[in-house]
Design a protein around this motif. Structure first.
Motif: not given
Length: 66
Positions: A20-22, A24-29, A32
């Protein structure tokens, strides 16, 4: 004492949290990257406008000095 199933469930829970953390990080990237793709033409236009302003400023300065 923890059973084998509880241990496996605990491990799966930890992996789920990491996934889930990964995600979320990928969604933010991705967001961007999409912002950059959308903003790039606007940035290029801004640079062109700044170049026109600089050219006009130089022309005005030459007129004033002459």
């Amino acid at each position: 004492m923890e059973t084998k199933y509880e241990s496996v469930i605990g491990e799966l829970g930890q992996r789920l949290e990491l996934a889930q953390a990964d995600a979320e990080r990928l969604e933010e990237e991705l967001m961007d990257e999409q912002i950059v793709q959308v903003a790039h033409p606007l940035y290029v236009e801004l640079l062109r406008a700044q170049a026109r302003i600089d050219a006009l400023s130089d022309a005005i300065e030459l007129i004033i000095k002459s």
